[in-house]
Write an enzyme that holds these catalytic residues in place. Sequence first.
Site, PDB file in Angstrom:
ATOM      1  N   CYS A 264      -9.943  10.822 -64.885  1.00  0.00           N
ATOM      2  CA  CYS A 264      -9.183  11.409 -65.993  1.00  0.00           C
ATOM      3  C   CYS A 264      -9.588  10.802 -67.334  1.00  0.00           C
ATOM      4  O   CYS A 264      -9.448  11.445 -68.370  1.00  0.00           O
ATOM      5  CB  CYS A 264      -7.673  11.332 -65.756  1.00  0.00           C
TER       6      CYS A 264
ATOM      7  N   CYS B 214     -11.857   5.740 -64.480  1.00  0.00           N
ATOM      8  CA  CYS B 214     -11.326   6.824 -63.649  1.00  0.00           C
ATOM      9  C   CYS B 214     -11.758   8.202 -64.155  1.00  0.00           C
ATOM     10  O   CYS B 214     -12.177   8.377 -65.292  1.00  0.00           O
ATOM     11  CB  CYS B 214      -9.806   6.732 -63.571  1.00  0.00           C
TER      12      CYS B 214
END
Length: 136
Positions: free
Chosen positions: A48, A46
């Site tokens: 993040c 992902c």
Amino acid sequence: MYPTDLVMPMKAELTDKGFEDLTTPTQVEEALKQSGTTLLVINSVCGCAAGAARPGVVYSLTGEKKPDHLTTVFAGFDTEAVAEARKHLAPFPPSSPCVALFKDGELVHMLERHHIEGNPAGAIAANLQAAYDEYC
């Protein structure tokens, strides 16, 4: 399961910095019961993880105090190893990415995805460095 070509460069961001890549449940079990302090990163594809977690974790290691052992598993790729790691993260629910610090096999500090998402790498590093100051 994510393709190898996608995952390997993301793994390398940590393994190239000295993190042990744990790919089996046995490796996870052995790593987390070591004496001293062990940092465990549940890595992820992902945004993040790319923008905050991995850079923040690496930056956290520039301070005076550091964990004795650096380890990582990859969510969506090393599924059995991740499942074993998550057994040791109770009472925290599964999240990826996340970062956990163990001392003598006991979980002492946890950064869940909601602590990582939306925060800059410097904030992740500062949080971890405060934990290192206390436990390492």
